[in-house]
Each structure stands twice: as structure tokens, then as C-alpha cells.
Scaffold this motif. Structure first.
Motif, PDB file in Angstrom:
ATOM      1  N   ASN A 186       0.804  -1.223   0.000  1.00 17.74           N
ATOM      2  CA  ASN A 186       0.000   0.000   0.000  1.00 17.74           C
ATOM      3  C   ASN A 186       0.839   1.277   0.000  1.00 17.74           C
ATOM      4  O   ASN A 186       0.662   2.129  -0.873  1.00 17.74           O
ATOM      5  CB  ASN A 186      -0.983  -0.019   1.161  1.00 17.74           C
ATOM      6  CG  ASN A 186      -2.199  -0.890   0.860  1.00 17.74           C
ATOM      7  OD1 ASN A 186      -2.645  -0.967  -0.279  1.00 17.74           O
ATOM      8  ND2 ASN A 186      -2.719  -1.553   1.873  1.00 17.74           N
ATOM      9  N   ARG A 189       3.127   1.733  -3.306  1.00 17.50           N
ATOM     10  CA  ARG A 189       2.496   2.185  -4.550  1.00 17.50           C
ATOM     11  C   ARG A 189       2.513   3.696  -4.695  1.00 17.50           C
ATOM     12  O   ARG A 189       2.390   4.224  -5.795  1.00 17.50           O
ATOM     13  CB  ARG A 189       1.057   1.675  -4.622  1.00 17.50           C
ATOM     14  CG  ARG A 189       0.958   0.190  -4.887  1.00 17.50           C
ATOM     15  CD  ARG A 189      -0.464  -0.215  -5.143  1.00 17.50           C
ATOM     16  NE  ARG A 189      -1.311  -0.001  -3.975  1.00 17.50           N
ATOM     17  CZ  ARG A 189      -2.639   0.034  -4.018  1.00 17.50           C
ATOM     18  NH1 ARG A 189      -3.259  -0.088  -5.173  1.00 17.50           N
ATOM     19  NH2 ARG A 189      -3.344   0.204  -2.930  1.00 17.50           N
ATOM     20  N   LEU A 211      -8.513 -10.803  -0.654  1.00 14.66           N
ATOM     21  CA  LEU A 211      -9.102  -9.549  -1.102  1.00 14.66           C
ATOM     22  C   LEU A 211      -7.979  -8.552  -1.393  1.00 14.66           C
ATOM     23  O   LEU A 211      -7.238  -8.150  -0.501  1.00 14.66           O
ATOM     24  CB  LEU A 211     -10.034  -8.990  -0.025  1.00 14.66           C
ATOM     25  CG  LEU A 211     -10.773  -7.690  -0.369  1.00 14.66           C
ATOM     26  CD1 LEU A 211     -11.714  -7.923  -1.560  1.00 14.66           C
ATOM     27  CD2 LEU A 211     -11.544  -7.182   0.835  1.00 14.66           C
ATOM     28  N   PRO A 213      -5.833  -5.150  -2.394  1.00 20.71           N
ATOM     29  CA  PRO A 213      -5.936  -3.713  -2.147  1.00 20.71           C
ATOM     30  C   PRO A 213      -6.516  -2.997  -3.363  1.00 20.71           C
ATOM     31  O   PRO A 213      -6.394  -3.466  -4.496  1.00 20.71           O
ATOM     32  CB  PRO A 213      -4.477  -3.292  -1.902  1.00 20.71           C
ATOM     33  CG  PRO A 213      -3.773  -4.547  -1.501  1.00 20.71           C
ATOM     34  CD  PRO A 213      -4.458  -5.649  -2.249  1.00 20.71           C
ATOM     35  N   ASN A 214      -7.141  -1.875  -3.126  1.00 22.99           N
ATOM     36  CA  ASN A 214      -7.700  -1.081  -4.215  1.00 22.99           C
ATOM     37  C   ASN A 214      -6.605  -0.715  -5.226  1.00 22.99           C
ATOM     38  O   ASN A 214      -5.482  -0.404  -4.839  1.00 22.99           O
ATOM     39  CB  ASN A 214      -8.345   0.192  -3.679  1.00 22.99           C
ATOM     40  CG  ASN A 214      -9.614  -0.098  -2.891  1.00 22.99           C
ATOM     41  OD1 ASN A 214     -10.289  -1.095  -3.141  1.00 22.99           O
ATOM     42  ND2 ASN A 214      -9.943   0.774  -1.955  1.00 22.99           N
ATOM     43  N   GLY A 215      -6.954  -0.755  -6.495  1.00 19.92           N
ATOM     44  CA  GLY A 215      -6.007  -0.388  -7.541  1.00 19.92           C
ATOM     45  C   GLY A 215      -5.219  -1.549  -8.105  1.00 19.92           C
ATOM     46  O   GLY A 215      -4.429  -1.375  -9.034  1.00 19.92           O
ATOM     47  N   LYS A 217      -5.278  -5.788  -9.527  1.00 16.29           N
ATOM     48  CA  LYS A 217      -6.114  -6.859 -10.057  1.00 16.29           C
ATOM     49  C   LYS A 217      -5.248  -8.070 -10.363  1.00 16.29           C
ATOM     50  O   LYS A 217      -4.024  -7.963 -10.504  1.00 16.29           O
ATOM     51  CB  LYS A 217      -6.838  -6.407 -11.315  1.00 16.29           C
ATOM     52  CG  LYS A 217      -5.921  -6.152 -12.516  1.00 16.29           C
ATOM     53  CD  LYS A 217      -6.721  -5.716 -13.737  1.00 16.29           C
ATOM     54  CE  LYS A 217      -5.814  -5.439 -14.947  1.00 16.29           C
ATOM     55  NZ  LYS A 217      -6.596  -4.966 -16.117  1.00 16.29           N
ATOM     56  N   GLU A 250      -4.547  -2.107 -11.850  1.00 10.10           N
ATOM     57  CA  GLU A 250      -5.805  -2.193 -12.589  1.00 10.10           C
ATOM     58  C   GLU A 250      -5.700  -1.538 -13.963  1.00 10.10           C
ATOM     59  O   GLU A 250      -6.435  -1.866 -14.889  1.00 10.10           O
ATOM     60  CB  GLU A 250      -6.935  -1.537 -11.786  1.00 10.10           C
ATOM     61  CG  GLU A 250      -7.454  -2.397 -10.649  1.00 10.10           C
ATOM     62  CD  GLU A 250      -8.663  -1.773  -9.994  1.00 10.10           C
ATOM     63  OE1 GLU A 250      -8.856  -0.543 -10.146  1.00 10.10           O
ATOM     64  OE2 GLU A 250      -9.408  -2.500  -9.317  1.00 10.10           O
ATOM     65  N   SER A 251      -4.779  -0.598 -14.097  1.00 10.55           N
ATOM     66  CA  SER A 251      -4.684   0.186 -15.332  1.00 10.55           C
ATOM     67  C   SER A 251      -4.030  -0.563 -16.486  1.00 10.55           C
ATOM     68  O   SER A 251      -4.118  -0.124 -17.631  1.00 10.55           O
ATOM     69  CB  SER A 251      -3.897   1.472 -15.069  1.00 10.55           C
ATOM     70  OG  SER A 251      -2.590   1.172 -14.593  1.00 10.55           O
TER      71      SER A 251
END
Length: 277
Positions: A186, A189, A211, A213-215, A217, A250-251
Motif C-alpha cells: 500500500n 504504490r 481480497l 488492495p484497491n487499484g 487486479k 488495474e490500469s
């Protein structure tokens, strides 16, 4: 053991890939190399040939136990353009050994123990002087530059637990390692353009503890085999799926995924992905 990045200047110059796409691969070679004499040389030779066929820009290996196997792989893979490497945590006792090979120059590398500590090459030398030959479980992290942007690549092999048995302690250890890994990612990044996590998580991607972390995949993982009707590829996994995977931003645009079996070398599948950043 931990060794810093290597650039073999005796090899012919290589055009480092600074334009997309970039291919990343991860593979648990499983139990290192077990043979003796000619059989051992054949096993490590087959591993080198298999990696060459990946045609990857970055390769993360798990269970490279011994330094002499690492030296062979470095010599073999340097001829294919994978001239840079970082190695950490190798020892038969802890059955880890995390090796990263790269065609892209490695800017830095560290080994992180699952208690919040990190180990540099200087720390490694100090441990050897003190007679310590193996390390607690952890993960390695390198930084590379692609198109002027810094990306982090993490190689991890988490503790194995068997879901069919009541080994709650082992499962709690694996869960704790996942939490520590994600806690490390986290803040990391914030200082880089993106993070890729490769390795053997020993945890089903559908598990609630996976699960992300956000951002982030899942870019590619071996459990996708079940979607094609193939059986669980690991004979000793019983009702669980050993999770070899690649996680990324994710990008990124996923161009191609490959899950490859090398039966003469390992019972783990090679997981690779070709991506645009």
C-alpha cells in the motif's frame, strides 16, 4: 542466501525492452533440483531451457534452493537476454529461494522478512559471518524502470497449508503473510508507477483473505484452468488450489495470458502474461 543484481558484461549487448508490451512470468520449480550427478545437470538444464521458451522480460522463480543451481541459471539465462538477477532466501532448510531474472535493468533489490524487517546485501554478509545459513520466510522486491517510470516487482512464496486437514496454525500463518504483504504494498504504490506481485500464494484466489488492495487486479492465475474444465493440476492439493498468480495495476491492458505445463521439471504450471502498461 541473498545476492544482489547481476549484469553479465561478458555477454553481447541486449536491447532492453523499454516499449510495451512487457511479458512477466512466474514459476515454482518445486523442491529445487533433486537429482545427483548427470540427473541433476539434466534437471537444471531443462529448467533453463523452459525459462528460455517463456520469452519473458521478467521471470520470478520460487524454490531455487541452492547457489550452484542459481549460478547455472544465471549463466544460461544471460545468453537469452535475462542478464540481470536478484536472489534471496535460498536454503534447503526453509525450502524457499526466490530468484528474479530480468532483461530490464534492476535498479535496487531487497528481501523482506514477514515480521516487517528488510534485509540488504550488507545484512546478508553479516549473517554469513555469524554462521547463519537460512532465513525466515519472506518476499523479495526489486525496482525496474520502463519508459522512464519506476515499477516494483515482488516475488513471494507463502507458507503451505492443507485445507483438508485441521492445520489452523499453518492457515493463520499464511493469512498473516498475505496481510503483511499487502500492508507493504500500500505505501510502496505511492512512490512508484505500479506494482507487480508474482509467486505461489498457497491460497485460492476466491478465499476471503485474498481480497486485493484497491487499484490492483489479478493479471493471470493458474485457477483459470478450472474454467476450461481441467482438473486441479496439483496431485497433493486435495480440495484446495495452490495459487500461482500475477497481480498488477488495474490500469494495465492484458494482451495475452498463458498457463503452461512443464511436466519433466515441476508439478507447478508456468503463469505468464503479456501486458501494456
Amino acid at each position: 542466501f541473498c545476492m544482489p543484481k547481476i549484469n553479465d558484461h561478458n555477454q553481447p549487448p541486449v536491447n532492453h525492452p523499454t516499449e510495451h508490451p512487457v511479458r512477466v512470468a512466474t514459476w515454482n520449480i518445486h523442491k529445487g533440483v533433486n537429482g545427483l550427478g548427470p540427473r541433476r545437470r539434466l534437471e537444471i538444464h531443462n529448467i533453463g531451457l523452459a525459462i528460455d521458451q517463456f520469452d519473458a522480460d521478467i521471470v520470478c522463480l520460487q524454490e531455487v534452493w541452492l547457489m550452484k543451481d542459481l549460478r547455472y541459471l544465471r549463466e544460461k539465462l544471460a545468453k537469452t537476454g535475462l542478464t540481470e538477477s536478484f536472489f534471496a532466501g535460498g536454503a534447503v532448510k526453509n525450502r524457499k529461494g526466490l530468484a528474479i531474472f530480468s532483461k530490464i535493468p534492476i535498479k535496487s533489490g531487497e528481501y523482506h522478512i514477514f515480521d516487517g524487517r528488510s534485509i540488504s546485501f550488507r545484512d546478508f554478509i553479516d549473517k554469513i559471518r555469524k554462521g547463519e545459513s537460512s532465513w525466515p520466510n519472506g518476499f523479495s522486491s526489486i525496482s525496474v524502470e520502463i519508459d522512464g517510470k519506476t515499477f516494483a516487482v515482488i516475488n513471494a512464496h507463502l507458507t503451505f497449508f492443507d485445507r483438508s486437514s485441521d492445520k489452523n496454525r499453518e492457515k493463520s500463518v499464511t493469512k498473516g503473510e498475505i496481510r503483511q504483504l499487502f500492508d507493504y504494498i500500500n505505501p510502496l504504490r505511492l512512490g512508484v508507477a505500479g506494482v507487480f506481485i508474482c509467486g505461489d500464494f498457497n491460497m485460492d484466489v476466491k478465499d476471503e483473505d485474498m481480497l486485493l488492495p484497491n487499484g490492483l487486479k489479478i493479471v493471470s492465475d493458474v485457477s483459470e484452468l478450472t474454467l476450461t474444465g481441467e482438473a486441479n493440476p496439483y496431485a497433493n492439493a486435495k480440495d484446495r488450489m495452490t495459487c500461482d498468480l500475477i497481480i498488477g495495476p488495474e490500469s494495465v491492458n492484458i494482451i495475452k495470458k498463458e498457463i503452461i505445463k512443464k511436466p519433466l521439471v515441476s508439478d507447478h504450471y508456468v503463469v505468464s502474461s503479456e501486458i501494456e502498461i
